[in-house]
Structures are given as C-alpha cells and as structure tokens.
Design a protein around this motif. Structure first.
Motif, PDB file in Angstrom:
ATOM      1  N   PHE A   1     -29.034 -27.452  -3.690  1.00  0.00           N
ATOM      2  CA  PHE A   1     -28.385 -26.440  -2.855  1.00  0.00           C
ATOM      3  C   PHE A   1     -27.659 -27.139  -1.711  1.00  0.00           C
ATOM      4  O   PHE A   1     -28.233 -27.974  -1.014  1.00  0.00           O
ATOM      5  CB  PHE A   1     -29.423 -25.465  -2.283  1.00  0.00           C
ATOM      6  N   ILE A   2     -26.369 -26.797  -1.540  1.00  0.00           N
ATOM      7  CA  ILE A   2     -25.578 -27.316  -0.420  1.00  0.00           C
ATOM      8  C   ILE A   2     -25.421 -26.193   0.596  1.00  0.00           C
ATOM      9  O   ILE A   2     -24.870 -25.131   0.286  1.00  0.00           O
ATOM     10  CB  ILE A   2     -24.194 -27.808  -0.888  1.00  0.00           C
ATOM     11  N   CYS A   3     -25.927 -26.398   1.788  1.00  0.00           N
ATOM     12  CA  CYS A   3     -25.856 -25.375   2.831  1.00  0.00           C
ATOM     13  C   CYS A   3     -24.396 -25.105   3.196  1.00  0.00           C
ATOM     14  O   CYS A   3     -23.651 -26.049   3.526  1.00  0.00           O
ATOM     15  CB  CYS A   3     -26.619 -25.821   4.071  1.00  0.00           C
ATOM     16  N   PRO A   4     -23.944 -23.839   3.128  1.00  0.00           N
ATOM     17  CA  PRO A   4     -22.548 -23.542   3.452  1.00  0.00           C
ATOM     18  C   PRO A   4     -22.231 -23.695   4.939  1.00  0.00           C
ATOM     19  O   PRO A   4     -21.065 -23.715   5.320  1.00  0.00           O
ATOM     20  CB  PRO A   4     -22.404 -22.086   3.002  1.00  0.00           C
ATOM     21  N   HIS A   5     -23.250 -23.817   5.780  1.00  0.00           N
ATOM     22  CA  HIS A   5     -23.045 -23.902   7.227  1.00  0.00           C
ATOM     23  C   HIS A   5     -23.022 -25.347   7.719  1.00  0.00           C
ATOM     24  O   HIS A   5     -22.130 -25.749   8.468  1.00  0.00           O
ATOM     25  CB  HIS A   5     -24.136 -23.116   7.955  1.00  0.00           C
ATOM     26  N   CYS A   6     -24.006 -26.126   7.288  1.00  0.00           N
ATOM     27  CA  CYS A   6     -24.092 -27.499   7.796  1.00  0.00           C
ATOM     28  C   CYS A   6     -23.696 -28.550   6.767  1.00  0.00           C
ATOM     29  O   CYS A   6     -23.505 -29.719   7.111  1.00  0.00           O
ATOM     30  CB  CYS A   6     -25.504 -27.788   8.301  1.00  0.00           C
ATOM     31  N   GLY A   7     -23.600 -28.139   5.492  1.00  0.00           N
ATOM     32  CA  GLY A   7     -23.238 -29.087   4.451  1.00  0.00           C
ATOM     33  C   GLY A   7     -24.376 -29.945   3.970  1.00  0.00           C
ATOM     34  O   GLY A   7     -24.193 -30.816   3.103  1.00  0.00           O
ATOM     35  N   GLY A   8     -25.574 -29.702   4.501  1.00  0.00           N
ATOM     36  CA  GLY A   8     -26.727 -30.487   4.075  1.00  0.00           C
ATOM     37  C   GLY A   8     -27.221 -30.078   2.700  1.00  0.00           C
ATOM     38  O   GLY A   8     -27.091 -28.929   2.291  1.00  0.00           O
ATOM     39  N   ARG A   9     -27.784 -31.023   2.002  1.00  0.00           N
ATOM     40  CA  ARG A   9     -28.284 -30.770   0.644  1.00  0.00           C
ATOM     41  C   ARG A   9     -29.792 -30.579   0.659  1.00  0.00           C
ATOM     42  O   ARG A   9     -30.522 -31.328   1.322  1.00  0.00           O
ATOM     43  CB  ARG A   9     -27.915 -31.933  -0.273  1.00  0.00           C
ATOM     44  N   SER A  10     -30.261 -29.567  -0.081  1.00  0.00           N
ATOM     45  CA  SER A  10     -31.696 -29.323  -0.237  1.00  0.00           C
ATOM     46  C   SER A  10     -32.019 -29.221  -1.719  1.00  0.00           C
ATOM     47  O   SER A  10     -31.342 -28.494  -2.456  1.00  0.00           O
ATOM     48  CB  SER A  10     -32.115 -28.026   0.464  1.00  0.00           C
ATOM     49  N   ASP A  11     -33.042 -29.944  -2.161  1.00  0.00           N
ATOM     50  CA  ASP A  11     -33.489 -29.855  -3.555  1.00  0.00           C
ATOM     51  C   ASP A  11     -34.618 -28.819  -3.613  1.00  0.00           C
ATOM     52  O   ASP A  11     -35.804 -29.145  -3.651  1.00  0.00           O
ATOM     53  CB  ASP A  11     -33.973 -31.219  -4.045  1.00  0.00           C
ATOM     54  N   ILE A  12     -34.222 -27.551  -3.640  1.00  0.00           N
ATOM     55  CA  ILE A  12     -35.182 -26.453  -3.506  1.00  0.00           C
ATOM     56  C   ILE A  12     -36.208 -26.463  -4.626  1.00  0.00           C
ATOM     57  O   ILE A  12     -37.400 -26.231  -4.416  1.00  0.00           O
ATOM     58  CB  ILE A  12     -34.428 -25.108  -3.445  1.00  0.00           C
ATOM     59  N   PHE A  13     -35.753 -26.704  -5.842  1.00  0.00           N
ATOM     60  CA  PHE A  13     -36.649 -26.702  -6.999  1.00  0.00           C
ATOM     61  C   PHE A  13     -36.938 -28.124  -7.487  1.00  0.00           C
ATOM     62  O   PHE A  13     -37.158 -28.339  -8.673  1.00  0.00           O
ATOM     63  CB  PHE A  13     -36.059 -25.875  -8.139  1.00  0.00           C
ATOM     64  N   ALA A  14     -36.929 -29.089  -6.546  1.00  0.00           N
ATOM     65  CA  ALA A  14     -36.998 -30.505  -6.896  1.00  0.00           C
ATOM     66  C   ALA A  14     -35.662 -30.907  -7.513  1.00  0.00           C
ATOM     67  O   ALA A  14     -34.681 -30.145  -7.472  1.00  0.00           O
ATOM     68  CB  ALA A  14     -38.171 -30.824  -7.799  1.00  0.00           C
ATOM     69  N   HIS A  15     -35.580 -32.072  -8.103  1.00  0.00           N
ATOM     70  CA  HIS A  15     -34.303 -32.523  -8.654  1.00  0.00           C
ATOM     71  C   HIS A  15     -34.547 -33.581  -9.713  1.00  0.00           C
ATOM     72  O   HIS A  15     -35.444 -34.418  -9.577  1.00  0.00           O
ATOM     73  CB  HIS A  15     -33.404 -33.086  -7.540  1.00  0.00           C
ATOM     74  N   GLY A  16     -33.737 -33.522 -10.774  1.00  0.00           N
ATOM     75  CA  GLY A  16     -33.779 -34.558 -11.798  1.00  0.00           C
ATOM     76  C   GLY A  16     -34.814 -34.355 -12.878  1.00  0.00           C
ATOM     77  O   GLY A  16     -34.867 -35.125 -13.842  1.00  0.00           O
ATOM     78  N   GLY A  17     -35.638 -33.299 -12.760  1.00  0.00           N
ATOM     79  CA  GLY A  17     -36.692 -33.093 -13.751  1.00  0.00           C
ATOM     80  C   GLY A  17     -36.164 -32.848 -15.142  1.00  0.00           C
ATOM     81  O   GLY A  17     -36.700 -33.367 -16.130  1.00  0.00           O
ATOM     82  N   ALA A  18     -35.079 -32.057 -15.261  1.00  0.00           N
ATOM     83  CA  ALA A  18     -34.522 -31.765 -16.583  1.00  0.00           C
ATOM     84  C   ALA A  18     -33.914 -33.011 -17.218  1.00  0.00           C
ATOM     85  O   ALA A  18     -34.010 -33.219 -18.434  1.00  0.00           O
ATOM     86  CB  ALA A  18     -33.476 -30.653 -16.474  1.00  0.00           C
ATOM     87  N   ARG A  19     -33.272 -33.841 -16.393  1.00  0.00           N
ATOM     88  CA  ARG A  19     -32.718 -35.100 -16.911  1.00  0.00           C
ATOM     89  C   ARG A  19     -33.841 -35.972 -17.483  1.00  0.00           C
ATOM     90  O   ARG A  19     -33.733 -36.505 -18.595  1.00  0.00           O
ATOM     91  CB  ARG A  19     -31.971 -35.854 -15.811  1.00  0.00           C
ATOM     92  N   HIS A  20     -34.921 -36.113 -16.720  1.00  0.00           N
ATOM     93  CA  HIS A  20     -36.037 -36.939 -17.177  1.00  0.00           C
ATOM     94  C   HIS A  20     -36.668 -36.364 -18.439  1.00  0.00           C
ATOM     95  O   HIS A  20     -37.056 -37.104 -19.352  1.00  0.00           O
ATOM     96  CB  HIS A  20     -37.080 -37.069 -16.069  1.00  0.00           C
ATOM     97  N   GLU A  21     -36.746 -35.024 -18.505  1.00  0.00           N
ATOM     98  CA  GLU A  21     -37.325 -34.377 -19.684  1.00  0.00           C
ATOM     99  C   GLU A  21     -36.452 -34.616 -20.909  1.00  0.00           C
ATOM    100  O   GLU A  21     -36.947 -34.878 -22.019  1.00  0.00           O
ATOM    101  CB  GLU A  21     -37.481 -32.875 -19.430  1.00  0.00           C
TER     102      GLU A  21
END
Length: 369
Positions: free
Chosen positions: A282-302
């Motif tokens: 998730f990229i915050c529309p206000h500050c531009g910061g990135r948040s991995d709300i549901f973690a990240h990369g799990g599907a790639r690893h799977e």
C-alpha cells in the motif's frame, strides 16, 4: 402473470426420466422458481444418468422458453438423494464416469482464475487480466463461474439480460470494453440469493460453456468461485483448460489456501500459468510511504516453492477499488496509471505462457470404481 402451473403444463409434453411418464407427473421436478419472467427449474435425476438425460433437459428448457411472458429459462439437472443405487455397468460393477471433454467451438484457449479462499481480489484480478489481454490485441471473453457471488456485471458496469442468438437456442453474451461476458448475475436479481445444490451449479456452468454464442475468441477467462469444489472439478473435467492463474494475498492465511488451489489443479492435470500477489503493498496517497499491510512477497515465495511462475504484484489501492465499484476497471479507465501497468504486465506474462507454442491440454476423464 406467469405461474408455476403454467410451467408444469408446458412440461406435460416432455417425457420424464423413464422416457414415458410426462415430466410434470414423473415426480422428478425438484423446484420451480419464477422471478421477473426468468424461470429456473431443477429436475432430479441420478448422477450416472445426467449425460443420457441431457436431451430431456434441453427439451424442457425449450418448452418453457416458448411460453408467453418468459424472458429467459434455465433448466438444470440435480442429484437424487444420496444412497440411491447407481445403475450397474456391464460386468455388474456400479461406477460413475465423468462427462467427455469437448472443446468450445471457436474458443482457442480457456484459463481459470482461481483462489483458495474468498476476499483476495480474485474477480477484480480476473476482470483486469481479461481487459489487459484485450488491450494486447486478443479477442477475449469472460465467464463468471462464481454462481453464488457473481461480480462481473458490477465490475464491467453491465446490466440487463442477454438476448437469444439468431438460432433461438443459445444466449448472446453481453459485451463491455470489447470483451464478451456471461454471468448468472445477468439472469437473477443482484440482491437475490442463489441457493443451489452442487449438481445444479455444475449443470448451469455447462450451459454457460456450451449454450452461449461465444464466437471466435483467443482466450476465455473463467472467474472461478473460491475454494476447490464442484465448479472447479466441472471445469477441469468438461473443457480443455489451458491453465490456471492463482490469486493470493501475501499473508500466511491466504497462502495456505492458495497451496490447496495449486494442488487441486495439479491433481486434475491443469497447468499452473502462475501466481499473482494481490494487495501486495500500500502506498499512502498523502505521504507516499509504503506499508506492507498483508506482509509482502509470500505469493512469490509460494510460487517458487511449487515450481510455478510468479506473474506479478498488484498493489492495495483505492483507485482500483473505486474504478471496480464504478464499473470502469482501472485497465480501461486509466490505462497509463501504475496500477493498470501492473495488470498489463501480468497479462503479458499470461499471453506469453498461452501462446508460446504449447498444445492445448486435453482435460482428464475421471472414473470412480
């Protein structure tokens, strides 16, 4: 006003499952529903006779469609109660044989977009994948196989009911953004609950595959219901699937179910085109910061762990949600946006997998002794 008695009277001229007794007197009619001129009838038969009784089903549907006031008709074959004896095969052993696999005339490739669980954005992914393939120059259709939760009418911004094709037997698909569409959502009210047994779902899916005038398509994208049930097996056993795309979020709970989905398709010999990680970041529309709300990369690893291609990451984004709810998917409403480009990248990888020269797979025939 069209009534149940009108429907039953029309079925008097159709022989029932025994070939003699009129269908309306046979005791096989399991339900009649009438809503806004749309008629749904279930006929109870033994599963082993479903293929044999297809002519009876089609004749019943034709009689109902001929009635004044009928806008559309869907007749399905549903199973007899469990415990009913199966007809004995030659040699005395009862068995059930899956229906014979047949290609859909004019449709070059059929792919399933699936997920192990609901709520991961599978339908939105299927919609934008189809539009991405169309943007790449392919002739594309979408079959909404999620009978209990059809999403394609809303996602594509299409309402109304399909017309009959010129032959008077098949339905003409709806169309939006150059993509052909068919969904149970065009035949029932958006707020109506579809309460069907598994065999009714399977019969309806077969009709959507065989009794829709799809025409010439390069790819038919099938939006599957979540899970690994009747609809998935119906598709695997009845049409030559070219492959499956698995949609998952990065979190562990979603990945557990994605594994089951991959295992199910492998079990019925459907190739895995690859895995898409939806709601990847998730990229915050206000500050531009990135948040991995549901973690990240799990599907790639799977995907890597199971030897399946990784097709790409789709962000968790308000614009995707807004355009989907508004019936103007991001790939067509903002094709130059980063969000649309993420879907287009997935579509390019899917196109490459489909048209790299591999022959289309013949789906399995399943025999249970």
């Amino acid at each position: 006003m069209l009534s149940k008695d009108d429907i039953l009277a029309a079925l008097a001229s159709v022989p029932g499952p025994d070939g003699k007794t009129p269908l309306n007197q046979s005791g096989a009619i399991d339900g009649v529903t009438i809503r806004d001129g749309k008629v749904f009838v279930a006929i109870r038969v033994h599963p082993a006779r479903a293929r044999e009784l297809e002519g009876m089903r089609a004749a019943a549907e034709a009689r109902i469609k001929a009635l004044a006031g009928v806008a559309s008709a869907l007749v399905t074959l549903t199973a007899e109660s469990e415990g009913a004896p199966a007809p004995a095969a030659a040699g005395g052993h009862a068995h059930r044989r899956g229906p014979e696999t047949r290609a859909i005339p004019g449709v070059a490739k059929i792919i399933a977009v699936a997920s192990g669980k609901g709520g991961v954005g599978k339908s939105t992914t299927a919609c934008n994948l189809a539009l991405g393939l169309a943007a790449l120059g392919l002739k594309v259709g979408v079959l909404d196989a999620d009978v209990f939760g059809p999403s394609m009418p809303r996602l594509f911004g299409v309402s109304g009911k399909p017309d009959l094709a010129p032959d008077g037997q098949k339905l003409k698909p709806m169309e939006a953004f150059g993509v052909k569409l068919m969904s149970i959502g065009f035949l029932v009210d958006e707020n109506a609950a579809v309460v069907w047994r598994g065999p009714m779902v399977m019969s309806a899916l077969n009709q959507f595959l065989r009794e829709v005038e799809w025409g010439e398509l390069d790819v038919l994208v099938v939006d599957m219901p979540p899970g690994t049930g009747d609809a998935q097996l119906t598709m695997a056993q009845n049409v030559p699937l070219s492959g499956a795309v698995i949609v998952s979020t990065p979190q562990d709970l979603s990945l557990i179910d994605a594994r089951r989905g991959m295992a199910m398709f492998r079990q019925v010999n459907v190739p895995l085109i690859g895995v898409v990680e939806n709601m990847s970041y998730f990229i915050c529309p206000h500050c531009g910061g990135r948040s991995d709300i549901f973690a990240h990369g799990g599907a790639r690893h799977e995907a890597e762990a199971h030897g399946a291609p990784f097709l790409g990451e789709i962000p968790l984004d308000m614009t995707i949600r807004e355009t989907s709810d508004g019936g103007a998917p991001i790939v067509v409403s903002a094709p130059a946006s980063p969000q649309a480009k993420a879907y287009l990248a997935v579509a390019e990888r899917v196109r490459e997998a489909l048209f790299a020269g591999a022959a289309q797979r013949a789906a399995p025939r399943i025999v249970i002794e």
